[in-house]
Design an enzyme around this catalytic site. Structure first.
Site, PDB file in Angstrom:
ATOM      1  N   LEU A 185       0.867  -1.166   0.000  1.00 59.99           N
ATOM      2  CA  LEU A 185       0.000   0.000   0.000  1.00 59.99           C
ATOM      3  C   LEU A 185       0.909   1.222   0.000  1.00 59.99           C
ATOM      4  O   LEU A 185       1.883   1.269   0.753  1.00 59.99           O
ATOM      5  CB  LEU A 185      -0.875   0.033   1.258  1.00 59.99           C
ATOM      6  CG  LEU A 185      -2.226  -0.689   1.234  1.00 59.99           C
ATOM      7  CD1 LEU A 185      -2.879  -0.603   2.611  1.00 59.99           C
ATOM      8  CD2 LEU A 185      -3.145  -0.125   0.175  1.00 59.99           C
ATOM      9  N   ASP A 186       0.594   2.216  -0.824  1.00 57.31           N
ATOM     10  CA  ASP A 186       1.384   3.442  -0.838  1.00 57.31           C
ATOM     11  C   ASP A 186       1.391   4.088   0.547  1.00 57.31           C
ATOM     12  O   ASP A 186       0.437   3.921   1.319  1.00 57.31           O
ATOM     13  CB  ASP A 186       0.809   4.439  -1.844  1.00 57.31           C
ATOM     14  CG  ASP A 186       1.059   4.017  -3.280  1.00 57.31           C
ATOM     15  OD1 ASP A 186       1.924   3.153  -3.507  1.00 57.31           O
ATOM     16  OD2 ASP A 186       0.380   4.553  -4.184  1.00 57.31           O
ATOM     17  N   PRO A 187       2.443   4.858   0.877  1.00 57.40           N
ATOM     18  CA  PRO A 187       2.463   5.554   2.172  1.00 57.40           C
ATOM     19  C   PRO A 187       1.220   6.412   2.428  1.00 57.40           C
ATOM     20  O   PRO A 187       0.754   6.492   3.568  1.00 57.40           O
ATOM     21  CB  PRO A 187       3.732   6.412   2.080  1.00 57.40           C
ATOM     22  CG  PRO A 187       4.637   5.623   1.188  1.00 57.40           C
ATOM     23  CD  PRO A 187       3.733   5.007   0.154  1.00 57.40           C
ATOM     24  N   ALA A 215      -1.752   5.749   1.466  1.00 56.97           N
ATOM     25  CA  ALA A 215      -2.932   4.894   1.597  1.00 56.97           C
ATOM     26  C   ALA A 215      -3.001   4.295   2.994  1.00 56.97           C
ATOM     27  O   ALA A 215      -1.994   4.089   3.665  1.00 56.97           O
ATOM     28  CB  ALA A 215      -2.900   3.787   0.552  1.00 56.97           C
TER      29      ALA A 215
END
Length: 330
Positions: free
Chosen positions: A49-51, A53
Site C-alpha cells: 500500500l502506498d504511504p 494509503a
C-alpha cells in the site's frame, strides 16, 4: 559513552496479523514495526500500500508467509476521494499541481457519474504511472520520474469488478468525488482516478485512498499499530490469527496419520475427492494445518507444505485469538 543497544530476542511466530495501516508508513516500514513488536523471526507482507494509503494490510509470519501469494493475487476493494479539476505530477496529493480546470459541479449528475463508472467497469487497459514501483533495468520507475525522466510504458490489462462514483456534498475547497472500486491485482487506483477525470472532461488526482477489503478480509478484523503498541508483550501474540485465516475459501481435506505423513513428504494421495484448485490440507491427529494442494482425478497433489518444525511450533504455542477487547480496530 553510549549505552549498549538492547538486542531483541526473536521467537517463532506463525500466523497472520491484520493491520489497519496508518497513513505515512510504507508497507515495509509497517511490516518491520509489527515484526519488532511481536519479536518475530520471519515475516512478509501480501502486497504493498502506498504511504498515503491506509487500510487492510495482512502481514504474514513464519509458516503463513508460504500463503502470502494468495492475498497478493486476490481482488481488493478501495474507497478513495478524488480531487476533480486538477492534475498532479504523481497522480496523487503528494505531487505538484500541473493544470487546473473550472469544474461545473452541477453537471456531475448521478446519471452522468453512473455512465462513466460503467465505462470503466469490466476488463480495461491501464498505463502504469511513472511514480510506481515497477522495475525497468533494475530501477523502479519512480526513480526515473524523480530524475525528470519519462519512459514509455506498455498498457496492462486489469479488471474492475465494481465501480461506484458519487459527489461529495460536504464543504470542500475543491470538487470531490467518492470512488468505491473492487478490482483485480495490478490495478492502479490513482491512474483510474485520472482516467475518470479525463472522461468527465477535467483533470483529476487521488486525494486519499483506503483499502477496505482484500481477499475476503475487511477492516472490521484489523488492528491498529496504536492498539498493538499499547498491549503488554505477553498479550501481543493474541492478535496473531492462525495461518489458515488466508485459506478461508479453500476446500478442506483431512488426512489420517499415515496419509498425513506421506503428504508432508511431498507424495500424492488418492481418495474420493472432487477436482478442486485450492485445498487446505489438515492432519487428523493431532489436528494441524499441513499445507495447500489441488485435486485432479481423485489425486491430492501438494503445492506448498509446512515443515514438521513449523507444525510442531504451532501446536506447542502460537496463541489463537481470544474473545476480548484487544482486537479493537482503530
Amino acid at each position: 559513552m553510549k549505552a549498549p543497544r538492547t538486542r531483541v530476542q526473536r521467537r517463532p511466530v506463525h500466523g497472520v496479523f491484520l493491520l489497519d495501516k496508518p497513513i505515512g508508513l510504507s508497507s515495509n516500514d509497517a511490516l518491520q514495526k509489527v515484526k519488532w513488536l511481536l519479536r518475530a523471526e520471519k515475516a512478509g507482507h501480501t502486497g504493498t500500500l502506498d504511504p498515503l494509503a491506509t487500510g487492510v494490510l495482512p502481514l504474514c509470519f513464519g509458516a503463513a508467509t508460504k500463503f502470502s501469494q494468495l492475498q497478493l493475487d486476490a481482488p481488493k476493494t478501495y474507497e478513495a476521494l478524488v480531487h476533480l479539476g486538477a492534475t498532479t505530477t504523481t497522480g496523487d496529493a503528494e505531487g505538484e499541481v500541473m493544470q487546473i480546470w473550472e469544474v461545473d459541479a452541477l453537471a456531475l449528475t448521478p446519471e452522468k457519474l453512473a455512465a462513466v463508472a460503467a465505462q470503466f467497469t469490466g476488463a480495461i487497459s491501464q498505463v502504469p504511472p511513472m511514480y510506481s514501483a515497477l522495475k525497468r533495468d533494475g530501477k523502479a520507475l519512480y526513480e526515473y520520474a524523480r530524475a525528470g525522466i519519462t519512459l514509455e510504458r506498455e498498457p496492462r490489462a486489469v479488471t474492475i469488478l465494481h465501480l461506484a462514483l458519487s459527489r461529495v456534498e460536504e464543504e470542500q475547497a475543491f470538487t470531490a468525488l467518492k470512488m468505491t472500486v473492487r478490482c483485480s491485482k495490478g490495478t492502479y487506483v490513482r491512474t483510474l482516478a485520472e482516467d475518470i477525470g479525463q472522461a468527465l472532461g477535467y483533470g483529476a488526482h487521488l486525494r486519499s485512498l483506503r483499502r477496505i477489503e482484500t481477499g475476503g478480509i475487511d477492516l472490521s478484523r484489523c488492528v491498529s499499530l496504536q492498539t498493538l503498541e499499547a498491549l503488554p508483550d505477553d498479550q501481543r501474540l493474541q492478535t496473531v490469527l492462525p495461518a489458515d485465516t488466508l485459506l478461508a475459501e479453500h476446500t478442506r481435506v483431512t488426512l489420517d496419520g499415515d496419509n498425513a505423513g506421506r503428504f508432508l513428504s511431498g507424495l500424492r494421495r488418492r481418495g474420493e475427492w472432487a477436482d478442486a484448485d485450492a485445498v487446505a490440507v489438515y492432519g487428523e491427529e493431532p489436528p494441524a494445518l499441513l499445507g495447500v494442494a489441488h485435486i485432479r482425478a481423485r489425486e491430492l497433489i501438494p503445492d506448498r507444505l509446512l515443515s514438521p518444525v513449523e507444525i510442531q511450533q504451532i501446536l506447542e504455542g502460537t496463541p489463537r485469538p481470544q474473545a476480548s477487547g484487544i482486537l479493537e480496530t482503530s
